[in-house]
Write an enzyme that holds these catalytic residues in place. Structure first.
Site, mmCIF file in Angstrom:
data_model
loop_
_atom_site.group_PDB
_atom_site.id
_atom_site.type_symbol
_atom_site.label_atom_id
_atom_site.label_comp_id
_atom_site.label_asym_id
_atom_site.label_seq_id
_atom_site.Cartn_x
_atom_site.Cartn_y
_atom_site.Cartn_z
ATOM 1 N N HIS A 180 0.791 -1.236 0.000
ATOM 2 C CA HIS A 180 0.000 0.000 0.000
ATOM 3 C C HIS A 180 0.818 1.278 0.000
ATOM 4 O O HIS A 180 0.271 2.365 -0.020
ATOM 5 C CB HIS A 180 -0.961 0.008 1.197
ATOM 6 C CG HIS A 180 -0.273 0.108 2.523
ATOM 7 N ND1 HIS A 180 0.359 -0.952 3.103
ATOM 8 C CD2 HIS A 180 -0.101 1.149 3.363
ATOM 9 C CE1 HIS A 180 0.881 -0.573 4.259
ATOM 10 N NE2 HIS A 180 0.631 0.701 4.441
HETATM 11 N N1 UDP Z 1 -3.244 -6.216 8.230
HETATM 12 C C1 UDP Z 1 -4.509 -6.781 8.332
HETATM 13 N N2 UDP Z 1 -5.215 -7.059 7.186
HETATM 14 C C2 UDP Z 1 -4.714 -6.787 5.947
HETATM 15 C C3 UDP Z 1 -3.414 -6.211 5.860
HETATM 16 C C4 UDP Z 1 -2.711 -5.927 7.019
HETATM 17 O O1 UDP Z 1 -4.991 -7.063 9.426
HETATM 18 O O2 UDP Z 1 -5.407 -7.033 4.960
HETATM 19 C C5 UDP Z 1 -2.522 -5.901 9.480
HETATM 20 C C6 UDP Z 1 -1.113 -6.413 9.597
HETATM 21 O O3 UDP Z 1 -1.073 -7.776 9.949
HETATM 22 C C7 UDP Z 1 -0.555 -5.485 10.676
HETATM 23 C C8 UDP Z 1 -1.218 -4.182 10.349
HETATM 24 O O4 UDP Z 1 -2.371 -4.492 9.578
HETATM 25 O O5 UDP Z 1 -0.984 -5.905 11.961
HETATM 26 C C9 UDP Z 1 -0.257 -3.313 9.576
HETATM 27 O O6 UDP Z 1 -0.904 -2.260 9.004
HETATM 28 P P1 UDP Z 1 -0.448 -1.579 7.626
HETATM 29 O O7 UDP Z 1 0.294 -2.542 6.786
HETATM 30 O O8 UDP Z 1 -1.661 -0.940 7.060
HETATM 31 O O9 UDP Z 1 0.497 -0.381 8.102
HETATM 32 P P2 UDP Z 1 2.061 -0.208 8.350
HETATM 33 O O10 UDP Z 1 2.459 -1.227 9.378
HETATM 34 O O11 UDP Z 1 2.753 -0.360 7.049
HETATM 35 O O12 UDP Z 1 2.185 1.177 8.886
#
Ligand code: UDP
Length: 353
Positions: A203
């Site tokens: 994303h």
């Molecule tokens: N996650 C989820 N469903 C999805 C994709 C990600 O539950 O379809 C979870 C993932 O396991 C983690 C969190 O969302 O716990 C991470 O969020 P994201 O990737 O949006 O943000 P980042 O960590 O990159 O800031």
């Protein structure tokens, strides 16, 4: 002690849950403010249910907008809440716009501010999150770090040692707390896959906003999916780009974003994970599952040096990386990735109270 937690987007919720639980155990008075940066059930509501966190006390409902407008809206809406609640600590999480907006407001009101997940740096200022991390850490009074390299980074930036506390990784608290339930729910089994899948999440603007880059990634995923199942729960931003570009993805299984427990179960049974998510790099290290991060840098280098993560800047190199998979799983975890970071955060907040 009165804690006011500010959260707003998907990655914040697994970080909040263990701190809130430790707060309950410690008898703290707690207020949860949800900014509404993410607002639909798939990216927000379901996480509160899965993680057993109470419904937020205040929902600012700011919704989507440009970075400037969203940050400004959060600041404007949150100031009266802080003035009304007057907590001992405002606790902010991670690196989203809600994090930096809350830190700007609380620090100007003279309310002490604690940053959970302090000291992470990608050294890539083209990432909006990197700007949020730097500003939040500069303003926060208590810098709660997930790894020792983050402590060193903060010291190198001139933060006083007295404000830095190594507490370990709260994402891993949530993972260890939830993994048995996630397995029980059996999401991966319900997909009826022929073999252990490659799970994918993407994303970051650097991957999905540039049509050429997104096309290259999808081409490679489609190739990999001819040999083994590829399951891709796509962030709404990514899904929108795929639709706008009319990109065919088959035989990749593109899904709507899945809930927290579904995602844990999917990763837990995966042969490997391809991602650009910060949280997923940590979760795969905690699970011992190989992770290929489609980025040039990571703010979580410990997942590379002590975990299962590897940076794969060029999408085409994913082919080789997947072909070389060995199928073994590690059980080594970095220091403090042990399920007790939330309790250590409560101890740090009490000690600095
Ligand atoms: N996650 C989820 N469903 C999805 C994709 C990600 O539950 O379809 C979870 C993932 O396991 C983690 C969190 O969302 O716990 C991470 O969020 P994201 O990737 O949006 O943000 P980042 O960590 O990159 O800031």
């Amino acid at each position: 002690m009165k804690l006011l937690h500010v959260v707003g987007a998907r990655p914040n919720f697994p970080k909040l849950a263990p701190v809130h639980r430790a707060g309950v155990a410690a008898g703290a008075q707690q207020v949860i403010v949800h900014t509404g940066q993410h607002y639909d059930d798939a990216l927000s509501g379901s996480f509160f249910r899965d993680l057993d966190v109470p419904t937020p006390d205040v929902d600012l409902g700011v919704g989507s907008a440009s970075h400037a407008i969203q940050t400004a809206r959060i600041m404007e809406a949150i100031e009266p809440v802080f003035l009304h609640e007057r907590p001992d600590w405002v606790v902010v999480y991670g690196d989203v716009n809600s994090t930096v907006a809350a830190a700007l407001v609380s620090s100007k009101l003279g309310i002490r501010t604690a940053h959970v997940e302090a000291g992470l740096r990608s050294d890539d200022l083209s990432m909006p999150e990197e700007i949020n991390r730097i500003v939040t850490d500069r303003l926060a009074n208590l810098l709660l770090t997930p790894s020792r390299d983050a402590d060193a980074r903060l010291r190198a930036e001139g933060e006083p040692q007295s404000q830095i506390v190594f507490v370990g990784n709260v994402m891993v608290d949530s993972l260890l707390h939830s993994i048995a339930l996630a397995r029980q729910r059996g999401f991966r089994r319900s997909l009826g896959l022929s073999a252990a899948p490659i799970a994918v999440t993407l994303h970051r603007p650097s991957n999905v906003d540039d049509p050429e880059r997104l096309r290259r990634i999808v081409d490679v995923l489609r190739e990999i999916a001819r040999d083994r199942p590829v399951v891709f729960p796509a962030h709404p931003r990514t899904k929108q780009k795929l639709t706008e570009m009319r990109l065919a993805c088959d035989p990749v299984r593109v899904l709507d974003p899945v809930g927290y427990l579904e995602m844990l179960d999917l990763m837990d049974g995966a042969a490997a994970v391809i991602t650009d998510s910060g949280g997923v790099q940590e979760e795969t290290t905690a699970l011992g599952i190989p992770c290929f991060t489609v980025r040039t840098s990571t703010e979580r280098p410990i997942t590379v040096t002590e975990g299962t993560n590897r940076l794969v800047p060029e999408p085409e190199d994913l082919r080789q990386a997947i072909a070389e998979l060995r199928g073994s799983r590690t059980d080594r975890r970095p220091e403090g990735w042990d399920g007790h970071a939330g309790v250590r955060i409560l101890e740090a907040l009490s000690a600095h109270d």
